[in-house]
Design a protein around this motif. Structure first.
Motif: not given
Length: 668
Positions: A585-592, A611-630
């Protein structure tokens, strides 16, 4: 063309010009370290004396920094004494510096909770504190070099020469003409590609001129080992730092100016005096160093062109032989030895009632030492594939690591045929006992799952980037994530881990060990492992946590799709939320967002994974835009069953249907 997203987030921070007139934002931070300098400092607890002293220190540093943007201080007495330092960029005003410092005090407690040693760097300031007194030393550690992702395409040797000259002149200016030991500079009229190159150097004001000069020279001497040919880079430390970019990133006019059309001539704008050039001899040395390095890099590329990464390799890395035991020598073994009789008594003669679990290497028992400490004892079976070599490997690696998200080793026993490892006891056992149990999974709400995801990510970041060693785990999976009483994760089972040299990217092995379903394609198919192998495993684990399902064949009944295939198909169909655990039970945008991060980690090309340092930053909030995965690396052919095949391009191999954590394959 696909670009690696490793360092792309760093690139974001390196490419956003600073503006002192704009309000400070927390996303201006670009790097932080938690307790990586001295692993013996440990943690503090809530409402402890150390926490009180730390709060007093923050207040004192903020108050004392007014005016010159710099302060040092101590608070309390040993063993709860804490020492700190803050430094603001020399071109910024007092108000901007104070705002940056205040933000750093808040952020560092969020990013490094309860650590007695931590550091956080921003574009405008930095702060560092430790339980060890460091103000009497001018050592510049911790320090880190960060580079722009893109290379200079036109005459890179001339570009490096211009940067070297700029660094040298700025160093002279900072040492001889600035009370702040600070200088900015620019190379103008350089080229059509880059009209201007901008730079900055800075030392802490408490240093002497000779100390500042020595500190900057040390950074500059080693700078081009990492920054050669890059359009921007910086090296940051606690006493001095240097930086250059192809855009302006500081306030006000440059203190040093060099005419790019005449690289040997440097001028400074009035009213500042002209910095002194170092002469043709030093320039010749710079050119010689650059030339030799380019030749060495070319030779390395030729030698390792067969490597999976041959099209994108840096070429200057040296692999560590798997048979090189010099890195695996036992250090201070005596301090870790435990008698077999002690472990036998602690586990009540390895009584079945104390049995915690059983895996491919042996059985784990709970025990209590004479001093009352609870431990978990791994007793290797006589026919275990893990022998003395792996046991020593695990002891050496884990003994050198100390992080709240890594399980701690207590001791080892090697008596006769007995091979045992004793760890700290973690009461909630492993993640898989919760995650893949329909009833116990209900205990894992979204907050707990986030805590587990973030903790594992930070533990891996520490292993890969922030510890004194660089460790590749090679068998990261849910059963190797232990949970303490507060459901905080601890990465365990380092028997398959490998020690990397600091600048090493990948290593080939003829002995592929790990667990299918978590193994990266380049490792499973070619025997090549690197820190990106662990990133792949983390991506699989992340998707398991989000879906509540194990990544193995026949997981979706008649379709027999694995999690990677299923998640990817839902992603491209826009129905990604259908794959999430219905118990969540959580916000859908966080799951996505978390699903997208997981898919980025399991991309086929290791260079495309973060890299894992980048992953940590990605997980820390929604201020970082993510690339589209392949598309993920592995797909399962439809049909499932015991003969399911993992398919990657035109190659396939049989997939094990169990969770045994060791397999041996010949090199391909």
């Amino acid at each position: 063309m696909h670009f690696s997203i490793c360092f792309l987030l760093f690139l974001f921070y390196l490419t956003v010009p600073a503006n002192a007139d704009q309000p400070f934002h927390s996303e201006d931070y670009f790097y932080y370290i938690c307790d990586s300098i001295s692993t013996s400092t440990g943690n503090y607890t809530t409402n402890s004396t150390y926490q009180s002293n730390l709060n007093k220190l923050f207040f004192a540093l903020d108050s004392n920094s007014t005016g010159n943007g710099f302060a040092t201080g101590t608070s309390g007495t040993v063993p709860d004494k804490v020492t700190g330092i803050v430094l603001c960029r020399g071109d910024l005003n007092a108000s901007t510096c104070s705002t940056c410092f205040s933000q750093s005090f808040n952020d560092i407690l969020n990013f490094c909770p309860y650590y007695k040693t931590a550091m956080m760097w921003y574009n405008k300031c930095y702060m560092y504190f430790s339980s060890k007194y460091f103000l009497s030393s001018v050592a510049n550690s911790p320090k880190k070099t960060l580079t722009n992702y893109y290379n200079v395409t036109v005459d890179p040797a001339r570009f490096d020469q211009a940067v070297s000259q700029l660094m040298s002149d700025m160093k002279s200016w900072a040492v001889n003409n600035s009370t702040k030991f600070f200088a900015t500079g620019e190379v103008t009229n350089f080229s059509i590609e880059f009209s201007t190159i901008y730079g900055l150097v800075q030392c802490t004001p408490d240093m002497t001129k000779s100390q500042c000069q020595s500190c900057l020279e040390d950074l500059i001497d080693h700078f081009f080992e990492r920054a050669r040919g890059r359009i921007g880079a910086r090296t940051i430390g606690i006493h001095c730092n240097i930086r250059y970019e192809t855009y302006t990133f500081y306030e006000g006019p440059a203190m040093v100016q060099i005419d790019g059309t005449i690289p040997s001539q440097s001028t400074a704008p009035p009213p500042h005096p002209v910095p002194v050039n170092k002469g043709s001899l030093k320039k010749s040395k710079v050119i010689l160093v650059i030339t030799l390095a380019v030749v060495a890099a070319s030779l390395s590329l030729a030698i390792f062109s067969f490597c999976l990464f041959k099209k994108r390799s840096h070429g200057r890395k040296i692999f560590l032989s798997e048979n090189d035991n010099s890195k695996m020598k036992m250090e201070n073994v005596d301090s870790f030895l435990i008698d077999f009789s002690t472990l036998k008594a602690a586990t009540l003669n390895f009584n079945e009632s104390n049995k915690l679990g059983e895996g491919g290497f042996g059985t784990v028992y709970k025990g209590i030492l004479p001093n009352g400490q609870e431990i978990a004892v791994k007793r290797l079976s006589q026919n275990s594939g893990q022998g003395v070599k792996e046991l020593k490997n695990e002891l050496v690696l884990v003994a050198k690591l100390e992080h709240k998200n890594l399980v701690q080793v207590v001791g080892v026993c090697l008596e006769g045929q007995e091979k045992l490892l004793a760890y700290e006891f973690v009461p909630n056992r492993s993640l898989d006992t919760f995650l893949f149990d329909n009833e116990r999974r209900q205990e894992l709400d979204w907050q707990k799952r986030q805590r587990i995801i973030n903790g594992v990510a930070r533990g891996l970041q520490y292993m890969h980037e922030d510890s004194q060693l660089t460790i590749v785990h090679r068998d990261l999976k849910a059963s190797n994530i232990l949970l303490d009483s507060d459901m905080n994760p601890k990465i365990s089972d380092f028997g398959l881990a490998r020690l990397f040299q600091v600048d090493q990217t990948a290593h080939a092995t003829s002995r592929v060990v790990g667990t299918y379903g978590y193994m990266a394609p380049e490792y499973a198919m070619h025997g090549l492992y690197s820190i990106k192998s662990d990133v792949f495993s983390f991506g699989v684990l992340l998707l398991e946590i989000l879906t509540g399902r194990r990544n193995r064949g026949s997981i979706d009944g008649e379709h027999g799709e694995d999690i990677l295939s299923s998640t990817w198909e839902h992603w491209i169909a826009g129905t990604i939320t259908d794959t999430m655990d219905p118990l969540l039970d959580c916000p859908m945008n966080e799951v996505i967002r978390h699903m997208q991060i997981g898919l980025l980690c399991v991309q086929e090309d290791p260079m495309d994974r973060p890299c894992m340092s980048e992953v940590v930053i990605m997980l820390s909030g929604n201020t970082i835009s993510l690339e589209a995965p392949s598309k993920p690396a592995f797909y399962l052919r439809r049909g499932g069953g015991s003969n399911s095949q993992i398919v990657s391009d035109d190659r396939s191999l049989q997939m094990s249907q169990n969770d045994i954590s060791i397999a041996q394959l010949g090199a391909r």
